[in-house]
Enzyme design. Structure first.
Site, mmCIF file in Angstrom:
data_model
loop_
_atom_site.group_PDB
_atom_site.id
_atom_site.type_symbol
_atom_site.label_atom_id
_atom_site.label_comp_id
_atom_site.label_asym_id
_atom_site.label_seq_id
_atom_site.Cartn_x
_atom_site.Cartn_y
_atom_site.Cartn_z
ATOM 1 N N SER A 16 0.830 -1.204 0.000
ATOM 2 C CA SER A 16 0.000 0.000 0.000
ATOM 3 C C SER A 16 0.864 1.253 0.000
ATOM 4 O O SER A 16 1.639 1.489 0.925
ATOM 5 C CB SER A 16 -0.907 0.016 1.232
ATOM 6 O OG SER A 16 -1.497 1.302 1.352
ATOM 7 N N HIS A 41 -1.268 -1.183 -4.366
ATOM 8 C CA HIS A 41 -2.504 -0.867 -3.640
ATOM 9 C C HIS A 41 -2.572 0.643 -3.382
ATOM 10 O O HIS A 41 -1.660 1.232 -2.802
ATOM 11 C CB HIS A 41 -2.538 -1.628 -2.315
ATOM 12 C CG HIS A 41 -3.849 -1.550 -1.594
ATOM 13 N ND1 HIS A 41 -4.967 -2.264 -1.988
ATOM 14 C CD2 HIS A 41 -4.225 -0.843 -0.496
ATOM 15 C CE1 HIS A 41 -5.968 -2.002 -1.162
ATOM 16 N NE2 HIS A 41 -5.561 -1.141 -0.251
ATOM 17 N N ASP A 43 -4.841 3.584 -1.706
ATOM 18 C CA ASP A 43 -5.915 3.843 -0.741
ATOM 19 C C ASP A 43 -6.496 5.232 -0.958
ATOM 20 O O ASP A 43 -5.857 6.243 -0.677
ATOM 21 C CB ASP A 43 -5.363 3.720 0.681
ATOM 22 C CG ASP A 43 -5.153 2.270 1.076
ATOM 23 O OD1 ASP A 43 -6.114 1.492 0.969
ATOM 24 O OD2 ASP A 43 -4.026 1.923 1.467
ATOM 25 N N MET A 45 -9.214 7.902 0.095
ATOM 26 C CA MET A 45 -10.089 8.241 1.239
ATOM 27 C C MET A 45 -10.644 9.641 1.058
ATOM 28 O O MET A 45 -9.932 10.545 0.608
ATOM 29 C CB MET A 45 -9.283 8.174 2.538
ATOM 30 C CG MET A 45 -8.594 6.840 2.770
ATOM 31 S SD MET A 45 -7.882 6.753 4.420
ATOM 32 C CE MET A 45 -6.884 5.251 4.269
ATOM 33 N N HIS A 74 -8.522 1.063 -3.887
ATOM 34 C CA HIS A 74 -9.443 0.768 -2.778
ATOM 35 C C HIS A 74 -10.140 2.074 -2.431
ATOM 36 O O HIS A 74 -9.540 2.959 -1.828
ATOM 37 C CB HIS A 74 -8.603 0.205 -1.620
ATOM 38 C CG HIS A 74 -9.346 0.014 -0.341
ATOM 39 N ND1 HIS A 74 -8.697 -0.216 0.856
ATOM 40 C CD2 HIS A 74 -10.674 0.014 -0.052
ATOM 41 C CE1 HIS A 74 -9.587 -0.355 1.823
ATOM 42 N NE2 HIS A 74 -10.794 -0.201 1.302
ATOM 43 N N MET A 76 -12.359 4.231 -0.401
ATOM 44 C CA MET A 76 -13.021 4.426 0.899
ATOM 45 C C MET A 76 -13.753 5.753 0.834
ATOM 46 O O MET A 76 -13.350 6.748 1.452
ATOM 47 C CB MET A 76 -11.964 4.386 2.016
ATOM 48 C CG MET A 76 -11.436 2.980 2.278
ATOM 49 S SD MET A 76 -9.861 2.956 3.160
ATOM 50 C CE MET A 76 -8.738 3.084 1.765
ATOM 51 N N MET A 145 -11.530 -6.261 5.187
ATOM 52 C CA MET A 145 -10.740 -5.376 6.047
ATOM 53 C C MET A 145 -10.427 -6.102 7.354
ATOM 54 O O MET A 145 -11.331 -6.626 8.010
ATOM 55 C CB MET A 145 -11.496 -4.085 6.358
ATOM 56 C CG MET A 145 -11.692 -3.133 5.181
ATOM 57 S SD MET A 145 -10.198 -2.670 4.300
ATOM 58 C CE MET A 145 -9.195 -1.942 5.604
ATOM 59 N N ASP A 183 -6.773 -6.826 3.966
ATOM 60 C CA ASP A 183 -6.129 -5.513 4.085
ATOM 61 C C ASP A 183 -6.166 -5.021 5.530
ATOM 62 O O ASP A 183 -7.249 -4.843 6.093
ATOM 63 C CB ASP A 183 -6.886 -4.532 3.170
ATOM 64 C CG ASP A 183 -6.268 -3.138 3.129
ATOM 65 O OD1 ASP A 183 -5.216 -2.915 3.762
ATOM 66 O OD2 ASP A 183 -6.870 -2.277 2.459
HETATM 67 C C1 DX5 Z 1 -6.444 1.179 5.726
HETATM 68 C C2 DX5 Z 1 -5.981 0.920 4.324
HETATM 69 C C3 DX5 Z 1 -4.896 -0.086 4.257
HETATM 70 C C4 DX5 Z 1 -3.649 0.327 4.982
HETATM 71 C C5 DX5 Z 1 -2.793 -0.892 5.202
HETATM 72 O O1 DX5 Z 1 -7.592 1.926 5.700
HETATM 73 O O2 DX5 Z 1 -7.045 0.420 3.550
HETATM 74 O O3 DX5 Z 1 -4.610 -0.413 2.908
HETATM 75 O O4 DX5 Z 1 -2.918 1.294 4.299
HETATM 76 O O5 DX5 Z 1 -1.707 -0.511 5.974
HETATM 77 P P1 DX5 Z 1 -1.070 -1.516 7.045
HETATM 78 O O6 DX5 Z 1 -0.604 -2.718 6.283
HETATM 79 O O7 DX5 Z 1 0.042 -0.724 7.635
HETATM 80 O O8 DX5 Z 1 -2.149 -1.875 8.031
HETATM 81 ZN ZN ZN Z 2 -6.533 -0.424 1.517
#
Ligand code: DX5
Ligand code: ZN
Length: 229
Positions: A16, A41, A43, A45, A74, A76, A145, A183
């Site tokens: 990620s 990956h 993320d 948000m 991903h 969110m 998750m 994840d």
């Molecule tokens: C959390 C993200 C994850 C996160 C994973 O909301 O979706 O992808 O970055 O990071 P680690 O592996 O450090 O938990």
């Molecule tokens: Zn993620």
């Protein structure tokens, strides 16, 4: 329209970028290209669905120009249908949306596939896998998750392991191929068990990018994952 995908022959790692140095994303991509069996990956948000703001469309476009590795976005975000096709247009190969954020998931998954990407459903720790039974066949993958979404570096919630097993059983029972991604809080201590339970793709943020030697960390994770198959 993209047909449901078979499980990858070897488990994949999805480091990620959230845990990477944002001033050096191209270097992070070079690192993942130098390792085998990695996808990127990303993320995304929105500050509404989760209490954090991160990466948006212009960054995904820039990543697309910089690498041929699959981009795993991903989302969110609330109202994912508003943006999911734009992430495909920006270069995402896989787009996953949260079940909790979308009352019209079937429509959104269809839109992602029609736009030309693999469509995934994400379940928060509190959402049971059984809520997916009437969507089997309409998604290419499920992202479970194993932390509450919003931040990297949190601790793995052990109950996620049982959710992987139940989802694997659902896949077998229905005879429909989809892949399972996990994840949050993934590292060398749980990677083997997750793959043995049925996980095909493991996301790892801090375990890769906060390691003193990220390439060695990726290789160690791959070795742990291989023990689980
Ligand atoms: C959390 C993200 C994850 C996160 C994973 O909301 O979706 O992808 O970055 O990071 P680690 O592996 O450090 O938990
Ligand atoms: Zn993620």
């Amino acid at each position: 329209m993209t047909e449901p995908t078979l499980r990858p022959a070897t488990p994949l790692l999805a480091p990620s970028l959230l845990s990477a140095d944002f001033t050096r994303l191209a270097e992070a991509l070079r690192l993942l290209e130098s390792a085998r069996d990695c996808v990127v990956h990303v993320d995304v948000m929105d500050g509404h669905f989760v209490p954090n703001l991160t990466i948006g469309l212009p960054v995904v476009e820039a990543l697309r120009r910089e690498t041929k590795l699959p981009l795993d976005c991903h989302l969110m975000i609330t109202e994912p249908l508003r943006y999911a096709p734009a992430f495909v247009a920006a270069g995402a190969n896989w787009v996953s949306v949260h079940q909790e954020a979308d009352p019209h998931l079937h429509r959104t998954l269809r839109a992602i596939r029609d736009a030309g990407a693999q469509a995934g459903v994400v379940l928060n720790p509190a959402t049971p896998v059984e809520t997916l039974v009437d969507l089997v066949g309409d998604f290419d993958f499920v992202l479970l998750m194993s932390v509450n979404p919003g931040f990297g570096g949190q601790s793995f919630i052990p109950r996620a392991l049982d959710k992987v097993r139940r989802l694997d059983a659902l896949r077998t029972e229905r005879g429909v191929p989809f892949f399972i991604q996990v994840d949050g809080g993934v590292g060398p201590g749980n990677a083997t068990d997750l793959v043995a339970a049925g996980a095909d793709v493991l996301v790892a943020g801090n375990a890769v990018f906060k390691a003193p030697d990220p390439l060695a960390a990726i290789q160690a994770l791959h070795a742990e994952m291989a023990k689980g198959r």
